[in-house]
Scaffold this active site. Structure first.
Site, PDB file in Angstrom:
ATOM      1  N   GLU A   1       0.889  -1.173   0.000  1.00 53.87           N
ATOM      2  CA  GLU A   1       0.000   0.000   0.000  1.00 53.87           C
ATOM      3  C   GLU A   1       0.918   1.212   0.000  1.00 53.87           C
ATOM      4  O   GLU A   1       1.482   1.577   1.036  1.00 53.87           O
ATOM      5  CB  GLU A   1      -0.910  -0.009   1.247  1.00 53.87           C
ATOM      6  CG  GLU A   1      -1.833  -1.217   1.357  1.00 53.87           C
ATOM      7  CD  GLU A   1      -2.948  -1.233   0.319  1.00 53.87           C
ATOM      8  OE1 GLU A   1      -3.231  -0.167  -0.270  1.00 53.87           O
ATOM      9  OE2 GLU A   1      -3.524  -2.301   0.087  1.00 53.87           O
TER      10      GLU A   1
ATOM     11  N   CYS B   1      -1.929   9.653   2.110  1.00 51.79           N
ATOM     12  CA  CYS B   1      -1.322   9.294   0.824  1.00 51.79           C
ATOM     13  C   CYS B   1      -2.289   9.465  -0.332  1.00 51.79           C
ATOM     14  O   CYS B   1      -1.890   9.467  -1.482  1.00 51.79           O
ATOM     15  CB  CYS B   1      -0.780   7.882   0.878  1.00 51.79           C
ATOM     16  SG  CYS B   1      -2.068   6.710   1.151  1.00 51.79           S
TER      17      CYS B   1
HETATM   18  N1  LIG Z   1      -1.320   3.400   0.264  1.00 53.55           N
HETATM   19  C1  LIG Z   1      -1.441   3.595   1.557  1.00 53.55           C
HETATM   20  O1  LIG Z   1      -2.355   3.066   2.192  1.00 53.55           O
HETATM   21  C2  LIG Z   1      -0.489   4.478   2.309  1.00 53.55           C
HETATM   22  C3  LIG Z   1       0.734   4.870   1.796  1.00 53.55           C
HETATM   23  N2  LIG Z   1       1.560   5.681   2.533  1.00 53.55           N
HETATM   24  C4  LIG Z   1       2.834   6.136   1.978  1.00 53.55           C
HETATM   25  O2  LIG Z   1       3.830   5.976   2.979  1.00 53.55           O
HETATM   26  C5  LIG Z   1       4.781   7.019   2.970  1.00 53.55           C
HETATM   27  C6  LIG Z   1       4.873   7.675   4.306  1.00 53.55           C
HETATM   28  O3  LIG Z   1       4.899   6.741   5.345  1.00 53.55           O
HETATM   29  P1  LIG Z   1       6.268   6.351   6.072  1.00 53.55           P
HETATM   30  O4  LIG Z   1       5.893   5.796   7.396  1.00 53.55           O
HETATM   31  O5  LIG Z   1       7.215   7.488   6.023  1.00 53.55           O
HETATM   32  O6  LIG Z   1       6.805   5.227   5.098  1.00 53.55           O
HETATM   33  P2  LIG Z   1       8.184   4.435   5.140  1.00 53.55           P
HETATM   34  O7  LIG Z   1       8.195   3.648   3.894  1.00 53.55           O
HETATM   35  O8  LIG Z   1       9.335   5.308   5.452  1.00 53.55           O
HETATM   36  O9  LIG Z   1       8.011   3.470   6.424  1.00 53.55           O
HETATM   37  C7  LIG Z   1       7.068   2.453   6.482  1.00 53.55           C
HETATM   38  C8  LIG Z   1       7.578   1.332   7.366  1.00 53.55           C
HETATM   39  O10 LIG Z   1       8.777   0.783   6.822  1.00 53.55           O
HETATM   40  C9  LIG Z   1       9.809   0.768   7.787  1.00 53.55           C
HETATM   41  N3  LIG Z   1      11.067   1.141   7.098  1.00 53.55           N
HETATM   42  C10 LIG Z   1      11.509   2.381   6.814  1.00 53.55           C
HETATM   43  N4  LIG Z   1      12.676   2.334   6.118  1.00 53.55           N
HETATM   44  C11 LIG Z   1      12.962   1.029   5.962  1.00 53.55           C
HETATM   45  C12 LIG Z   1      14.026   0.318   5.318  1.00 53.55           C
HETATM   46  N5  LIG Z   1      15.030   0.966   4.712  1.00 53.55           N
HETATM   47  N6  LIG Z   1      14.003  -1.027   5.361  1.00 53.55           N
HETATM   48  C13 LIG Z   1      12.994  -1.683   5.967  1.00 53.55           C
HETATM   49  N7  LIG Z   1      11.973  -1.064   6.592  1.00 53.55           N
HETATM   50  C14 LIG Z   1      11.943   0.266   6.596  1.00 53.55           C
HETATM   51  C15 LIG Z   1       9.415   1.798   8.821  1.00 53.55           C
HETATM   52  O11 LIG Z   1       9.927   1.444  10.080  1.00 53.55           O
HETATM   53  C16 LIG Z   1       7.890   1.770   8.778  1.00 53.55           C
HETATM   54  O12 LIG Z   1       7.363   0.809   9.671  1.00 53.55           O
HETATM   55  C17 LIG Z   1       4.304   7.971   1.893  1.00 53.55           C
HETATM   56  O13 LIG Z   1       5.021   7.706   0.695  1.00 53.55           O
HETATM   57  C18 LIG Z   1       2.848   7.603   1.710  1.00 53.55           C
HETATM   58  O14 LIG Z   1       2.358   7.925   0.453  1.00 53.55           O
HETATM   59  C19 LIG Z   1       1.218   6.078   3.788  1.00 53.55           C
HETATM   60  C20 LIG Z   1       0.023   5.707   4.314  1.00 53.55           C
HETATM   61  C21 LIG Z   1      -0.932   4.908   3.626  1.00 53.55           C
HETATM   62  C1  LIG Z   2     -26.520   9.999   9.957  1.00 49.74           C
HETATM   63  C2  LIG Z   2     -27.650  10.523   9.195  1.00 49.74           C
HETATM   64  C3  LIG Z   2     -27.564  10.900   7.868  1.00 49.74           C
HETATM   65  C4  LIG Z   2     -26.318  10.850   7.096  1.00 49.74           C
HETATM   66  C5  LIG Z   2     -25.198  11.486   7.402  1.00 49.74           C
HETATM   67  C6  LIG Z   2     -24.006  11.439   6.585  1.00 49.74           C
HETATM   68  C7  LIG Z   2     -24.090  10.909   5.223  1.00 49.74           C
HETATM   69  C8  LIG Z   2     -22.847  11.897   7.075  1.00 49.74           C
HETATM   70  C9  LIG Z   2     -21.609  12.006   6.323  1.00 49.74           C
HETATM   71  C10 LIG Z   2     -20.460  12.237   6.953  1.00 49.74           C
HETATM   72  C11 LIG Z   2     -19.177  12.470   6.290  1.00 49.74           C
HETATM   73  C12 LIG Z   2     -19.065  13.478   5.281  1.00 49.74           C
HETATM   74  C13 LIG Z   2     -18.117  11.749   6.687  1.00 49.74           C
HETATM   75  C14 LIG Z   2     -16.783  11.877   6.197  1.00 49.74           C
HETATM   76  C15 LIG Z   2     -15.869  10.966   6.586  1.00 49.74           C
HETATM   77  C16 LIG Z   2     -14.504  10.979   6.188  1.00 49.74           C
HETATM   78  C17 LIG Z   2     -13.609  10.114   6.700  1.00 49.74           C
HETATM   79  C18 LIG Z   2     -13.983   9.178   7.764  1.00 49.74           C
HETATM   80  C19 LIG Z   2     -12.262  10.114   6.198  1.00 49.74           C
HETATM   81  C20 LIG Z   2     -11.400   9.149   6.476  1.00 49.74           C
HETATM   82  C21 LIG Z   2     -10.094   9.158   5.883  1.00 49.74           C
HETATM   83  C22 LIG Z   2      -9.169   8.215   6.119  1.00 49.74           C
HETATM   84  C23 LIG Z   2      -9.398   7.128   7.054  1.00 49.74           C
HETATM   85  C24 LIG Z   2      -7.910   8.308   5.476  1.00 49.74           C
HETATM   86  C25 LIG Z   2      -7.134   7.262   5.292  1.00 49.74           C
HETATM   87  C26 LIG Z   2      -5.854   7.471   4.733  1.00 49.74           C
HETATM   88  C27 LIG Z   2      -5.093   6.518   4.217  1.00 49.74           C
HETATM   89  C28 LIG Z   2      -5.533   5.128   4.074  1.00 49.74           C
HETATM   90  C29 LIG Z   2      -3.769   6.826   3.680  1.00 49.74           C
HETATM   91  O1  LIG Z   2      -3.123   7.818   4.019  1.00 49.74           O
HETATM   92  O2  LIG Z   2      -3.336   6.013   2.907  1.00 49.74           O
HETATM   93  C30 LIG Z   2     -28.752  11.377   7.106  1.00 49.74           C
HETATM   94  C31 LIG Z   2     -28.816  10.675   5.772  1.00 49.74           C
HETATM   95  C32 LIG Z   2     -28.613  12.872   6.880  1.00 49.74           C
HETATM   96  C33 LIG Z   2     -30.050  11.066   7.821  1.00 49.74           C
HETATM   97  C34 LIG Z   2     -29.988  11.383   9.255  1.00 49.74           C
HETATM   98  C35 LIG Z   2     -28.954  10.575   9.939  1.00 49.74           C
END
Ligand SMILES: NC(=O)C1=CN([C@@H]2O[C@H](COP(=O)(O)OP(=O)(O)OC[C@H]3O[C@@H](n4cnc5c(N)ncnc54)[C@H](O)[C@@H]3O)[C@@H](O)[C@H]2O)C=CC1
Ligand SMILES: CC1=C(/C=C/C(C)=C/C=C/C(C)=C/C=C/C=C(C)/C=C/C=C(C)/C=C/C=C(\C)C(=O)O)C(C)(C)CCC1
Length: 531
Positions: A227, A261
């Site tokens: 991811e 990300c």
């Molecule tokens: N697709 C997804 O769900 C997500 C992707 N990301 C991506 O992750 C990056 C940021 O997160 P970071 O924690 O900084 O990532 P990172 O890649 O630096 O670290 C992630 C994990 O790898 C380990 N790690 C770091 N360097 C390493 C190495 N040389 N060898 C082995 N293990 C190592 C770290 O201890 C950590 O647990 C961004 O590029 C972001 O886009 C972040 C969150 C979610």
């Molecule tokens: C409850 C009632 C109704 C409906 C209400 C509604 C539709 C509420 C909507 C709420 C919203 C806009 C929620 C937004 C949520 C956003 C979230 C939780 C974002 C999360 C992001 C994350 C976890 C990011 C992850 C990042 C990752 C994986 C990464 O860095 O890689 C009605 C229909 C109005 C009826 C009454 C009751």
């Protein structure tokens, strides 16, 4: 909410203890206890209550590591995971049940062989987490692993040390410690873990480290889920609701201070719209932060000095003009949500992954140009966003790929915890969340059973071969093509017969329904005439 909590000092796991964690988890898998649904359900229920009981410590740790507000910590981490536990518990029996394989996958001639798919746990897995959602992105895959019946060792990010220590205590006091363990540390500890044999490695983090993990895993043919990050574009056309686009894209850069990300790296917008879009962005900023972003109790901070400097350098190196925000304070790793108007694809703000509260705005003359630029910057980003007419949004989806996409908003497609989430190409391999989490840690094992009484029927396979028997079998099992050598569909007798008997449709169910309507209509009509 969490002010009286004492958080443990970070302590890395001793390197020489790591092989034991792995072998203990492997040993627990070999006892077969994890295959029992009752055992998995018990672990998920315990994890649910552990999250509830440790809520104060988790909120305090998230505050300490990332200055996450309690609102965000609950919304995107603690409550998120409790919902994950409940969802897995609600659906586990259904997911884990053998699936009968029948028509059309199994031809009629083999239907007596009880083809089915057994859902088997992959075994003992390693889960490596990133820093930005240090609780959610480590434990959400774990919930999938528990549901599937795997044992696991998990490795939190060392960049969020307070969270890492709370997670270690939470897992090791509440779950079956023969099956689950937490190893804390950074590169040496991750390398030590990668020297062990796993049945799957689930990695969330940067593409650079993902490459190291995938290479190492390849040495032992260990499957990996990656991811990773990406340079995510947003498209804005003349048919967009500009005020809404500005507000929603700003949201994408404020949650977790833009350390998401999925959030947009850059916005490709028609050049005529740029001044109005900037006005709307600044208006949305004022609405969200009436006293300025720094004073807001809701906005998080950049995780550490290294990432602060990385983001600062992107801003220092740009030839563009800051049109929203721009403020920063190194003493508290604060960077204001910032938009930069750029005029070159080679600008630092276009070429580097932002992974913070900053993004660029790149004016274009047309959607054609926008699509060219986006495909040039990063062909397989993790997400994309498009604000335009229905036809324009459809065109963006057709002409550019991404892990996921949201129309008319920032990353909403990934804001629901139960729908599949993952990247494509170099933004990730594999998906999880909801059923996909269970599937990700499951081996889909096809099983068949040949009854003794069928021996004569299937004896064609034995030597000495008899070509006439093969011809007979082929007549029964090989479907004739309804197309010619040029690829054109041939409308032969079968086509017309199915059209007539199917009353114009293709599916048998639809045909039955249409026949029922015809017969009822006929009945009603003849009775009316009879009267
Ligand atoms: N697709 C997804 O769900 C997500 C992707 N990301 C991506 O992750 C990056 C940021 O997160 P970071 O924690 O900084 O990532 P990172 O890649 O630096 O670290 C992630 C994990 O790898 C380990 N790690 C770091 N360097 C390493 C190495 N040389 N060898 C082995 N293990 C190592 C770290 O201890 C950590 O647990 C961004 O590029 C972001 O886009 C972040 C969150 C979610
Ligand atoms: C409850 C009632 C109704 C409906 C209400 C509604 C539709 C509420 C909507 C709420 C919203 C806009 C929620 C937004 C949520 C956003 C979230 C939780 C974002 C999360 C992001 C994350 C976890 C990011 C992850 C990042 C990752 C994986 C990464 O860095 O890689 C009605 C229909 C109005 C009826 C009454 C009751």
């Amino acid at each position: 909410m969490a002010s009286n909590v004492v958080l443990a000092e970070f302590q890395a796991t001793a390197l020489d203890a790591i092989p034991k964690f792995a072998s203990t988890a492997r040993g627990a898998f070999r006892t077969h206890k994890t295959k029992k649904l009752a055992w998995r359900q018990m672990q998920l229920r315990r994890l649910y209550w552990a999250l509830d009981d440790y809520q104060p410590q988790l909120l305090a740790a998230l505050k300490k590591d990332l200055n996450k507000s309690d609102f965000e910590a609950l919304f995107t981490e603690v409550d998120w995971l409790k919902k994950d536990c409940m969802f897995m518990l609600d659906n586990l029996e259904k997911y884990a049940k053998d699936e009968k394989l029948g028509a059309p996958d199994v031809p009629f001639t083999y239907s007596f062989m009880k083809f089915r798919t057994r859902k088997e746990p992959l075994g003992t897995v390693l889960i490596i987490g990133p820093y930005n959602f240090p609780v959610q992105l480590l434990l959400a895959p774990l919930i999938g692993a528990i549901g599937a019946g795997c044992t696991a060792v998990i490795k939190p990010s060392e960049l969020t040390p307070a969270c890492a220590m709370v997670i270690k205590e939470l897992i090791e006091t509440r779950l079956d410690t023969s099956a689950f363990a937490v190893v804390n540390g950074g590169i040496p500890e991750t390398n030590a873990l990668m020297n062990e044999k796993w049945d799957k490695v689930f990695f969330t983090g940067s593409a650079a480290v993902g490459t190291i993990i995938a290479k190492k895993a390849a040495e032992t043919l260990t499957p990996v889920v990656l991811e990773l990050g990406g340079k995510n574009p947003a498209f804005i056309t003349k048919n967009a609701n500009l005020a809404l686009a500005a507000k929603r894209l700003l949201w994408g850069k404020t949650l977790n201070s833009g350390q998401v990300c999925l959030s947009q790296n850059y916005v490709l917008i028609h050049k005529d719209l740029v001044p109005t879009f900037i006005t709307f962005l600044n208006q949305a900023y004022k609405d969200m932060f009436p006293n300025g972003a720094k004073a807001s109790p809701d906005l998080g901070r950049i995780v550490n000095q290294r990432h602060f400097q990385r983001l600062k350098k992107m801003l220092d190196d740009t030839s563009g003009k800051i049109v929203m925000g721009g403020g920063m304070d190194e003493s508290e790793n604060f960077i204001e949500p910032t938009a930069v108007l750029v005029n070159s694809v080679d600008d630092s703000m276009m070429q580097e992954e932002s992974f913070g509260p900053i993004f660029s705005i790149y004016p274009v003359n047309s959607l054609d140009e926008a699509l060219n630029v986006a495909n040039l910057v990063h062909r397989t980003p993790l997400s994309l966003f498009t604000f335009g007419s229905k036809a324009e949004n459809q065109r963006v989806l057709n002409e550019m790929t991404s892990g996921g996409a949201t129309l008319n908003d920032a990353y909403f497609h990934a804001s629901v915890n139960t729908v599949p989430f993952g990247g494509v190409g170099d933004s990730g391999w594999g998906a999880y969340r909801g059923k996909a989490s269970f599937d990700s840690f499951t081996h889909f094992r096809t099983v068949s059973e040949t009854p003794a009484w069928a021996e004569k029927l299937i004896s064609v396979r034995y030597m000495p071969f008899d070509m006439s028997q093969l011809k007979l079998l082929n007549r029964l099992t090989i479907k004739k093509p309804d197309f010619d050598r040029s690829g054109k569909v041939v409308k032969g007798f079968g086509y017309w017969a199915s059209l007539v008997f199917g009353l114009g449709g293709k599916s048998a169910k639809g045909a039955l329904l249409r026949w029922a309507v015809v017969l009822v209509a006929h009945y009603v009509y003849t009775n009316r005439v009879g009267n």
